[in-house]
Write a protein that holds these residues in place. Sequence first.
Motif, mmCIF file in Angstrom:
data_model
loop_
_atom_site.group_PDB
_atom_site.id
_atom_site.type_symbol
_atom_site.label_atom_id
_atom_site.label_comp_id
_atom_site.label_asym_id
_atom_site.label_seq_id
_atom_site.Cartn_x
_atom_site.Cartn_y
_atom_site.Cartn_z
ATOM 1 N N MET B 1 117.109 71.548 41.115
ATOM 2 C CA MET B 1 118.063 72.183 40.196
ATOM 3 C C MET B 1 118.943 73.142 40.988
ATOM 4 S SD MET B 1 117.204 74.043 36.592
ATOM 5 C CE MET B 1 115.537 74.242 37.156
ATOM 6 N N ASP B 2 120.262 73.060 40.818
ATOM 7 C CA ASP B 2 121.111 73.975 41.575
ATOM 8 C C ASP B 2 121.399 75.224 40.740
ATOM 9 O OD1 ASP B 2 123.225 73.494 39.869
ATOM 10 O OD2 ASP B 2 124.296 72.204 41.271
ATOM 11 N N GLU B 3 122.071 76.193 41.374
ATOM 12 C CA GLU B 3 122.287 77.475 40.709
ATOM 13 C C GLU B 3 123.093 77.332 39.418
ATOM 14 O OE1 GLU B 3 125.614 78.514 44.025
ATOM 15 O OE2 GLU B 3 125.004 80.157 42.750
ATOM 16 N N PHE B 4 124.017 76.353 39.412
ATOM 17 C CA PHE B 4 124.864 76.207 38.233
ATOM 18 C C PHE B 4 124.054 75.727 37.037
ATOM 19 C CE2 PHE B 4 127.467 75.549 42.050
ATOM 20 C CZ PHE B 4 128.239 76.683 41.947
ATOM 21 N N GLU B 5 123.113 74.815 37.323
ATOM 22 C CA GLU B 5 122.230 74.314 36.274
ATOM 23 C C GLU B 5 121.299 75.435 35.782
ATOM 24 O OE1 GLU B 5 122.022 71.889 34.417
ATOM 25 O OE2 GLU B 5 119.960 71.938 33.663
ATOM 26 N N LEU B 6 120.780 76.241 36.723
ATOM 27 C CA LEU B 6 119.927 77.376 36.334
ATOM 28 C C LEU B 6 120.685 78.340 35.424
ATOM 29 C CD1 LEU B 6 118.049 78.432 39.603
ATOM 30 C CD2 LEU B 6 117.089 77.392 37.542
ATOM 31 N N ILE B 7 121.926 78.632 35.798
ATOM 32 C CA ILE B 7 122.732 79.558 35.013
ATOM 33 C C ILE B 7 122.985 78.978 33.621
ATOM 34 C CG2 ILE B 7 125.030 80.607 34.822
ATOM 35 C CD1 ILE B 7 124.901 80.833 37.964
ATOM 36 N N ARG B 8 123.299 77.673 33.607
ATOM 37 C CA ARG B 8 123.565 77.037 32.324
ATOM 38 C C ARG B 8 122.327 77.099 31.431
ATOM 39 N NH1 ARG B 8 122.701 73.197 29.464
ATOM 40 N NH2 ARG B 8 121.249 72.178 30.882
ATOM 41 N N ARG B 9 121.164 76.831 32.035
ATOM 42 C CA ARG B 9 119.965 76.703 31.232
ATOM 43 C C ARG B 9 119.443 78.056 30.724
ATOM 44 N NH1 ARG B 9 115.094 72.920 33.261
ATOM 45 N NH2 ARG B 9 116.864 71.510 33.515
ATOM 46 N N TYR B 10 119.481 79.080 31.594
ATOM 47 C CA TYR B 10 118.787 80.321 31.236
ATOM 48 C C TYR B 10 119.707 81.505 30.954
ATOM 49 C CZ TYR B 10 114.762 77.713 32.679
ATOM 50 O OH TYR B 10 113.809 76.755 32.791
#
Lengths: 316, 316
Positions: B1-10
């Motif tokens: 998971m990249d940072e953009f996905e982490l930001i989107r998710r949480y």
Amino acid sequence: MDEFELIRRYFSLAHATRSDVTLGIGDDAAVLDLAPGRELVVTVDSLVAGVHFPSDLESQAVGHRALAVNLSDLAAMGAEPAWALLALTLPAADDTWLAGFSRGFFSLAERHGVALVGGNLAHGPLNITVTLQGTLPKGEAITRRGAKTGDLVYVTGHPGDAAAGLQLLQAGNADSGNPCVQRFAYPEPRVAAGAALRGLASAAIDISDGLVADLGHVLAMSGVGARIEVERLPLSRRLLELHGLLQARELALGGGDDYELCFTVPAARVAELETLARTFDCLVTAIGRIESHPGLRLLDGQGREVKLAGHGYRHF
Amino acid sequence: MDEFELIRRYFSLAHATRSDVTLGIGDDAAVLDLAPGRELVVTVDSLVAGVHFPSDLESQAVGHRALAVNLSDLAAMGAEPAWALLALTLPAADDTWLAGFSRGFFSLAERHGVALVGGNLAHGPLNITVTLQGTLPKGEAITRRGAKTGDLVYVTGHPGDAAAGLQLLQAGNADSGNPCVQRFAYPEPRVAAGAALRGLASAAIDISDGLVADLGHVLAMSGVGARIEVERLPLSRRLLELHGLLQARELALGGGDDYELCFTVPAARVAELETLARTFDCLVTAIGRIESHPGLRLLDGQGREVKLAGHGYRHF
């Protein structure tokens, strides 16, 4: 030495003072005065040793970079920097390291009229987090959303140099005076250029993860695509000497840490941009054009598509 | 998971939105609109695992605390919180940890009308740095400088409970429902009380390093001294049951992590304060008085000086 003594010794240096700082370091929070008609622009970035810079990088460069990466974010918005907060987590109170760090930080702060108005000092693995606040006239922020089909794509400076400098540092055979190493260690945020581009650039971003990756954000947020003509990339002679043409292009397109600006300008205003750019203290180069078809195409001089090996830094 | 996905998710959870956020997460910086007649108030704090909280503290509490300590700083200025930036350095993208962290952070943010407007996600040893910006009417900040001889010294809540909770956690036999553990894990920043004290309190500070240490900053910056009558300390029954009177006093005076407010009020306005305090959702207790003689004196019921073993947390 306790935290208060550390703060007194290294972070109370003579530095930029500003009349809009109602209350600076030393209370529970800073109190700041925003001039009428202006908006606040704010960004935060962390540097982690061994991730964002080699652990043995001289501390003066660490102090410079910690502020520079934030100045670069404000530059990309067209904002004028004003007030910084520094959250520093340190494994130990090392005088030599702190003296260098503080010199690097305040020297850049002073050049850009930035006052340090607060911070936090904690014990733990090295982590430097700077919050930077700036201002601009209301409604004039340059965002990532405004690129339109037909706009030209520009880049400042010589992208790729910083990535080449980091490779030299990582290989352990870096001459600290090498210009590429200098570009990595002491990036020059394009603050004056960014502010001058307000009202002219349709979109802008700073290049931290690589030109392709960062321009990609502009394209995604603007709902457009682009072509870059790789032969127009402003590769520096030092980068070409170190790596040759093909690898130099890879670094210019995919390498991070440049902290140059990539921005777009409507075709009708190119002459105006080119006149303005002569007043900048950095090179400005047209490297491509915004297109309606989504995605980014890299084209050689014959209009053939070029493939890139890497696509910017991923943090996890 | 990249940072953009982490930001989107949480970090894109539904949370407080504010009409003064011109541009939020997703550009190089946030753009914020300060209402006319108001000043900006800004603070930053870092939490380091194993230093500021036990490494195994539930992540929901870590998320809560990371924002709470900053809300508490703004409360001590009398400011109303508005916009937060979160710089999170993580050793790994752990879904369970992040889900809890994000729940703790946003739940508190929502209660105080705080919008998350930016941040940074990096890979490295766990470090959570929150920058919080608030506003208040121009010239109305409550500082550490205004305490005058004769003013009464007040404290909110039950100081000492959080330090007792931390001891339980460190001993490894904590019931997470224990009220002292809850006070450590989920401190309740006194935001409404702080704002209500504008124009009435002559000085204020929040208690992070311990009542004696933090009141000491007020005394030093105001150029005064104080006496505290230790029998007036609002020791909670749960603290007394855990530790007995003498140790409970030590914790109330020297233990950190309370995030209560300590403030001073001119003697002539005590009736006004006591009427106002009835509207607070926390206890407010007069514990002493400002004196002209420098230093802090702890006195028992017979006016005899009491000695304290510890004097607040030192970071290095």
